[in-house]
Design a protein around this motif. Structure first.
Motif, short mmCIF file in Angstrom:
data_model
loop_
_atom_site.label_atom_id
_atom_site.label_comp_id
_atom_site.label_asym_id
_atom_site.label_seq_id
_atom_site.Cartn_x
_atom_site.Cartn_y
_atom_site.Cartn_z
N VAL A 143 -5.02 -1.70 17.00
CA VAL A 143 -6.13 -2.31 16.28
C VAL A 143 -5.79 -3.24 15.30
N PRO A 144 -5.92 -4.52 15.63
CA PRO A 144 -5.41 -5.64 14.68
C PRO A 144 -5.62 -5.32 13.19
N ARG A 145 -6.71 -4.88 12.49
CA ARG A 145 -6.91 -4.82 11.09
C ARG A 145 -6.09 -3.65 10.69
N HIS A 146 -5.98 -2.58 11.72
CA HIS A 146 -5.07 -1.24 11.46
C HIS A 146 -3.75 -1.50 10.93
N LYS A 147 -3.18 -2.69 12.41
CA LYS A 147 -1.89 -2.95 11.93
C LYS A 147 -1.59 -3.81 10.83
N LYS A 148 -2.63 -4.44 10.16
CA LYS A 148 -2.40 -5.59 8.99
C LYS A 148 -2.10 -4.42 7.93
N CYS A 159 0.66 -1.24 0.02
CA CYS A 159 -0.09 0.00 0.22
C CYS A 159 0.89 1.21 0.10
N ILE A 160 0.43 2.13 -0.82
CA ILE A 160 1.13 3.53 -1.03
C ILE A 160 -0.01 4.52 -0.15
N ASP A 161 0.64 5.12 0.79
CA ASP A 161 -0.55 6.02 1.64
C ASP A 161 -0.15 7.46 1.08
N VAL A 162 -1.20 8.29 0.70
CA VAL A 162 -1.13 9.48 0.08
C VAL A 162 -1.82 10.50 1.02
N LYS A 163 -1.75 11.67 0.94
CA LYS A 163 -2.54 12.95 1.59
C LYS A 163 -3.96 12.97 1.23
N TRP A 164 -4.76 13.64 1.63
CA TRP A 164 -6.16 13.85 1.12
C TRP A 164 -6.48 15.35 1.61
N GLY A 165 -5.97 16.49 0.75
CA GLY A 165 -6.06 17.75 1.09
C GLY A 165 -5.43 17.94 2.39
N ASN A 166 -6.07 18.69 3.38
CA ASN A 166 -5.54 18.84 4.79
C ASN A 166 -6.01 18.05 6.07
N THR A 167 -6.73 16.88 5.65
CA THR A 167 -7.19 16.11 6.41
C THR A 167 -6.32 15.49 7.26
N PRO A 168 -6.61 15.38 8.47
CA PRO A 168 -5.76 14.88 9.47
C PRO A 168 -5.30 13.26 9.08
N ARG A 169 -3.71 13.06 9.25
CA ARG A 169 -3.45 11.55 8.71
C ARG A 169 -3.23 10.87 10.00
N ASN A 170 -4.14 10.66 10.75
CA ASN A 170 -3.66 9.81 12.00
C ASN A 170 -4.88 8.83 12.47
N HIS A 171 -5.63 8.26 11.62
CA HIS A 171 -6.41 7.15 11.71
C HIS A 171 -6.17 5.95 12.38
N LEU A 172 -5.20 5.54 11.61
CA LEU A 172 -4.60 3.98 11.72
C LEU A 172 -3.80 3.87 13.17
N ARG A 173 -4.32 3.01 14.03
CA ARG A 173 -3.41 2.92 15.36
C ARG A 173 -3.06 1.34 15.39
N PRO A 174 -1.73 1.24 15.60
CA PRO A 174 -1.30 -0.07 15.57
C PRO A 174 -1.59 -1.13 16.65
#
Length: 465
Positions: free
Chosen positions: A67-72, A50-65
């Motif tokens: 959380v199992p599926r976030h970690k995946k 996966c390549i993670d990119v920006k989306w305007g000025n929205t915060p980039r902090n959703h994924l939390r290690p």
């Protein structure tokens, strides 16, 4: 079935898949991208990066290690320059003018458009891809309908038509699945936590109209979700009412900063100032900040929250509305655009209106372009539907429960995953031998390198009126 897979792909041979999307952002596109990833990540015949990119000025902090599926997902995020071989399948989940084609087979996934016109840049972007996927029949119909004459400047100063730009590549419709393990009816004992305690402490009314959506730019009635008009109509509907309901707005502007909170309050309070001669107005409350999906589900299920309301000018899908229906929450919404894929006048209150040219303040090339039109609700019907729901709540709750059962079955993340995997099964059979490698650019036009401001840990609820 497992034997068939081994024969088709070879023992130990996996197809490489690269996904490019704003995975870590708190945005609609982030939600959409994550749901697509979760749908296919457990396949044994593919290897996903996966390549993670920006989306305007929205915060980039959703994924939390933690959380199992976030970690995946986090474990699969890479930098584009680390890709050494051409991926078999490339999936780009952004707006079409940003689509890239580095794969042997390239799929573009986009919410597309919220108006009646799609830009030429979007059509060009989709025509680069081998396959395009959009979340609604509304979006697909708009892409297929829009055509542009291609003109050439002649030596004498005139213009000559040389062809026509239109959608040439395949386009499939795949709804945005709702995580029904989270968004579902809940018992009262499950609705708890610090946020709920704060909500109960501030909102005294037992009858609440809820809206969830971003407050966009523009004057009265010009913001994309039409929040300013909705608030004014609510105040008018229940002014001088002996026992008025309340409205709760889960909204913000560009981010969750303190400055944004002040600006949001200022814009909303401006609507109340129009009623200076009225003796009493219903209360309107603001939730400004970040909520987890579990807290959002509790909000939709809160006993005080009776309905979800949206006077939106148009939706590419309308994810919050879909999530609300899966919690059995009745919906009052505009009678136009993508939400009609999962709402109807048999199970919801749909607001009448008309198409009108998008104001210049809301133009956003190449997403919203001239001469686009969008839906303007009739203010008189908004007021009527507010009052009608207050009187007919019990009847509409019964209809909402039937709709919730239907949408949990047909519009769930699991149902979406089945359809997405069918699409991918077909794609994997079509992989060509080799195509030139061209990786996507990560910088969007108009973006800055500023880091997003930190979100508020616990959303603050403030009384507006």
């Amino acid at each position: 079935m497992e034997t068939e897979k081994k024969i088709q792909y070879g023992e130990g041979m996996k197809k490489s898949v690269v996904m490019c999307a704003p995975f870590n952002t708190r945005s609609g596109y982030g939600d959409h991208a994550r749901s697509i990833f979760y749908s296919i990540v457990d396949r044994e015949d593919i290897d996903i990066k996966c390549i993670d990119v920006k989306w305007g000025n929205t915060p980039r902090n959703h994924l939390r290690p933690e959380v199992p599926r976030h970690k995946k997902l986090l474990d699969r995020i890479i930098k584009p320059e680390t890709i050494q071989q051409q991926p078999d399948v490339y999936i780009d989940i952004r707006i079409p003018n940003e689509f890239a084609t580095p794969g042997k087979f390239n799929i573009g996934i986009t919410a597309g458009v919220e108006t009646d016109v799609v830009s030429g840049e979007f059509i060009n972007g989709c025509n680069q891809m081998n396959l395009n996927i959009v979340p609604s029949t509304f979006t697909a119909a708009t892409f297929h309908r829009c055509k542009y004459d291609q003109m050439k400047d002649m030596p004498d100063g005139s213009k000559q038509k040389t062809g026509q730009l239109s959608l040439q590549k395949p386009m499939a419709v795949l709804f945005e699945g709702v995580d029904t393990d989270v968004y579902r009816p809940m018992d009262k004992y499950q609705i708890k936590g610090d946020f709920i305690d704060e909500f109960n402490g501030l909102v005294k009314e037992d009858f609440v109209y809820l809206h969830v959506g971003q407050l966009g730019k523009g004057g009265y009635g010009e913001d994309r979700k039409n929040i300013t008009l909705m608030v004014k109509c609510f105040l008018q509907a229940f002014s001088n009412h002996p026992n008025p309901p309340a409205m709760v707005l889960k909204t913000n502007g560009a981010n969750f900063s303190v400055l944004d909170q002040h600006d949001t309050l200022k814009r909303l309070r401006k609507q109340a100032s129009k009623f200076s001669s009225v003796d009493s107005l219903p209360n309107v409350y603001l939730i400004h900040g970040d909520l987890t999906i579990e807290e959002m589900a509790m909000l939709y299920n809160h006993p005080k929250v009776k309905t979800m309301v949206s006077c939106t000018h148009g939706e590419g899908y309308g994810r919050p509305l879909a999530e609300a229906t899966c919690c059995d929450l009745p919906v009052i919404a505009s009678n136009w655009s993508a939400q009609l894929d999962f709402l109807s006048d048999k199970d919801s209150l749909l607001i009448s209106g008309f198409l009108k040219e998008v104001p210049k303040s809301a133009l956003w090339p190449p997403i919203v372009v001239e001469p686009s039109k969008w839906f303007n609700v009739q203010e008189s019907d908004v007021i009527r539907k507010f009052r009608l729901f207050h009187k007919k709540e019990k009847l509409l709750v019964k209809k909402a429960k039937r709709l919730g059962k239907k949408n949990r079955r047909e519009k769930s993340l699991k149902a979406m995953a089945i359809e997405m995997n069918k699409i991918l099964d077909d794609v994997l059979k079509k992989i060509p031998s080799q195509v030139g490698l061209k990786l996507p650019k990560l910088q969007k036009v108009g973006e800055t390198s500023e880091k997003p401001k930190a979100s508020i840990k616990l959303p603050k609820l403030k009384k507006i009126t």
